[in-house]
Design a protein around this motif. Structure first.
Motif, short mmCIF file in Angstrom:
data_model
loop_
_atom_site.label_atom_id
_atom_site.label_comp_id
_atom_site.label_asym_id
_atom_site.label_seq_id
_atom_site.Cartn_x
_atom_site.Cartn_y
_atom_site.Cartn_z
N PHE A 34 -25.08 -31.56 21.47
CA PHE A 34 -25.99 -30.47 21.15
C PHE A 34 -26.95 -30.95 20.06
O PHE A 34 -26.49 -31.33 18.97
N ILE A 35 -28.25 -30.91 20.32
CA ILE A 35 -29.26 -31.34 19.35
C ILE A 35 -30.17 -30.16 19.07
O ILE A 35 -30.62 -29.48 19.99
N ALA A 36 -30.45 -29.93 17.79
CA ALA A 36 -31.36 -28.86 17.38
C ALA A 36 -32.02 -29.28 16.07
O ALA A 36 -31.52 -30.19 15.38
N PRO A 37 -33.14 -28.65 15.71
CA PRO A 37 -33.80 -29.02 14.45
C PRO A 37 -32.85 -28.97 13.24
O PRO A 37 -32.92 -29.83 12.37
N GLN A 38 -31.97 -27.97 13.20
CA GLN A 38 -31.05 -27.88 12.07
C GLN A 38 -29.86 -28.82 12.19
O GLN A 38 -29.08 -28.97 11.25
N TYR A 39 -29.68 -29.44 13.35
CA TYR A 39 -28.61 -30.43 13.57
C TYR A 39 -29.19 -31.67 14.23
O TYR A 39 -28.83 -32.02 15.37
N PRO A 40 -30.10 -32.40 13.54
CA PRO A 40 -30.74 -33.56 14.18
C PRO A 40 -29.75 -34.68 14.51
O PRO A 40 -29.97 -35.46 15.42
N GLU A 41 -28.64 -34.73 13.74
CA GLU A 41 -27.62 -35.74 14.04
C GLU A 41 -26.79 -35.35 15.25
O GLU A 41 -26.06 -36.15 15.81
N GLY A 42 -26.89 -34.09 15.64
CA GLY A 42 -26.20 -33.59 16.83
C GLY A 42 -24.79 -33.12 16.55
O GLY A 42 -24.17 -33.49 15.56
N LEU A 43 -24.33 -32.28 17.43
CA LEU A 43 -22.96 -31.80 17.46
C LEU A 43 -22.39 -32.21 18.81
O LEU A 43 -23.15 -32.38 19.77
N GLU A 44 -21.09 -32.35 18.89
CA GLU A 44 -20.53 -32.77 20.17
C GLU A 44 -19.18 -32.13 20.47
O GLU A 44 -18.44 -31.77 19.56
N ILE A 45 -18.94 -31.99 21.75
CA ILE A 45 -17.63 -31.64 22.28
C ILE A 45 -17.20 -32.83 23.13
O ILE A 45 -17.96 -33.29 23.99
N ILE A 46 -16.01 -33.33 22.86
CA ILE A 46 -15.49 -34.48 23.60
C ILE A 46 -14.20 -34.02 24.28
O ILE A 46 -13.30 -33.51 23.62
N VAL A 47 -14.13 -34.21 25.60
CA VAL A 47 -12.98 -33.73 26.37
C VAL A 47 -12.16 -34.91 26.88
O VAL A 47 -12.63 -35.73 27.66
N TYR A 48 -10.94 -34.97 26.38
CA TYR A 48 -9.94 -35.92 26.86
C TYR A 48 -9.11 -35.19 27.93
O TYR A 48 -9.18 -33.96 28.03
N PRO A 49 -8.30 -35.89 28.69
CA PRO A 49 -7.47 -35.20 29.69
C PRO A 49 -6.45 -34.24 29.07
O PRO A 49 -5.92 -33.38 29.77
N ASN A 50 -6.19 -34.38 27.76
CA ASN A 50 -5.16 -33.54 27.14
C ASN A 50 -5.59 -32.85 25.85
O ASN A 50 -4.76 -32.21 25.19
N ARG A 51 -6.86 -32.97 25.46
CA ARG A 51 -7.30 -32.36 24.21
C ARG A 51 -8.83 -32.31 24.11
O ARG A 51 -9.52 -33.01 24.85
N LEU A 52 -9.28 -31.50 23.16
CA LEU A 52 -10.70 -31.44 22.82
C LEU A 52 -10.88 -32.05 21.44
O LEU A 52 -10.03 -31.89 20.56
#
Length: 188
Positions: A34-52
């Motif tokens: 997720f990229i936005a002006p207030q989060y230029p470094e980005g946010l992320e969700i990473i999905v493993y087979p058993n966890r987030l």
């Protein structure tokens, strides 16, 4: 008449598929940035087979404003059992490699295709559920949306990038390893 057997080289490819499936469990399978002006470094969700993993709390805090229910491992019951399915598939691949069963390989490829289709459907279903079942009383009113499984999307001032990660590519490589014996041992 004896059942047809895979060649030793084909059995190695099937065994390699099992190894790749097990290896995939150590890596993320899917993600969203997720990229936005207030989060230029980005946010992320990473999905493993058993966890987030990732910036789940921050993303949930932001999603609250558009009325989206929060992401959590409890929201996705598949994370509780997907690893076991992958391990079972790897064991099946090792058994097929050991027995060199052509019939077993054909059944396994069919199960792999069905499982892959169900997995893609499941990701889409969750994306549709989270993006279309928005709380009507949310502070910010936006139209329901369905982010793509793969690719770019724009939601308010956020640009999202959905992608398959290393684990998914290892699963894809495992599938290719299963197809090699089909090509190698085809009837002329």
């Amino acid at each position: 008449m004896a059942a047809a057997k895979l060649s030793p080289l084909s059995a190695v490819f099937v065994g390699a598929a099992g190894g790749l499936l097990l290896l995939s469990l150590a890596f993320p399978w899917w993600g969203m940035d997720f990229i936005a002006p207030q989060y230029p470094e980005g946010l992320e969700i990473i999905v493993y087979p058993n966890r987030l993993e990732g910036d789940i709390d921050i993303i949930n805090g932001l999603n609250h404003y558009i009325g989206m229910k929060p992401f959590s491992e409890e929201s996705f019951p598949e994370l509780g059992y997907l690893s076991y399915i992958v391990i079972a598939m790897a064991i099946a691949a090792f058994i097929i490699a050991f027995t060199r069963s052509k019939r077993g390989l054909y059944v396994f490829i069919a199960a792999f295709l069905i499982g892959g289709a169900l997995g893609l459907y499941d990701i889409h279903r969750w994306l549709a559920d989270f993006g279309t079942n928005l709380n009507d009383n949310a502070p910010i009113d936006i139209d329901p949306f369905v982010p793509p499984i793969f690719g770019e999307n724009r939601i308010a001032n956020f640009t999202t990038f959905s992608y398959f990660a290393t684990g998914a590519y290892l699963v894809g490589a495992a599938f290719v390893c299963l197809l090699v014996p089909l090509w190698k041992e085809r009837k002329t």
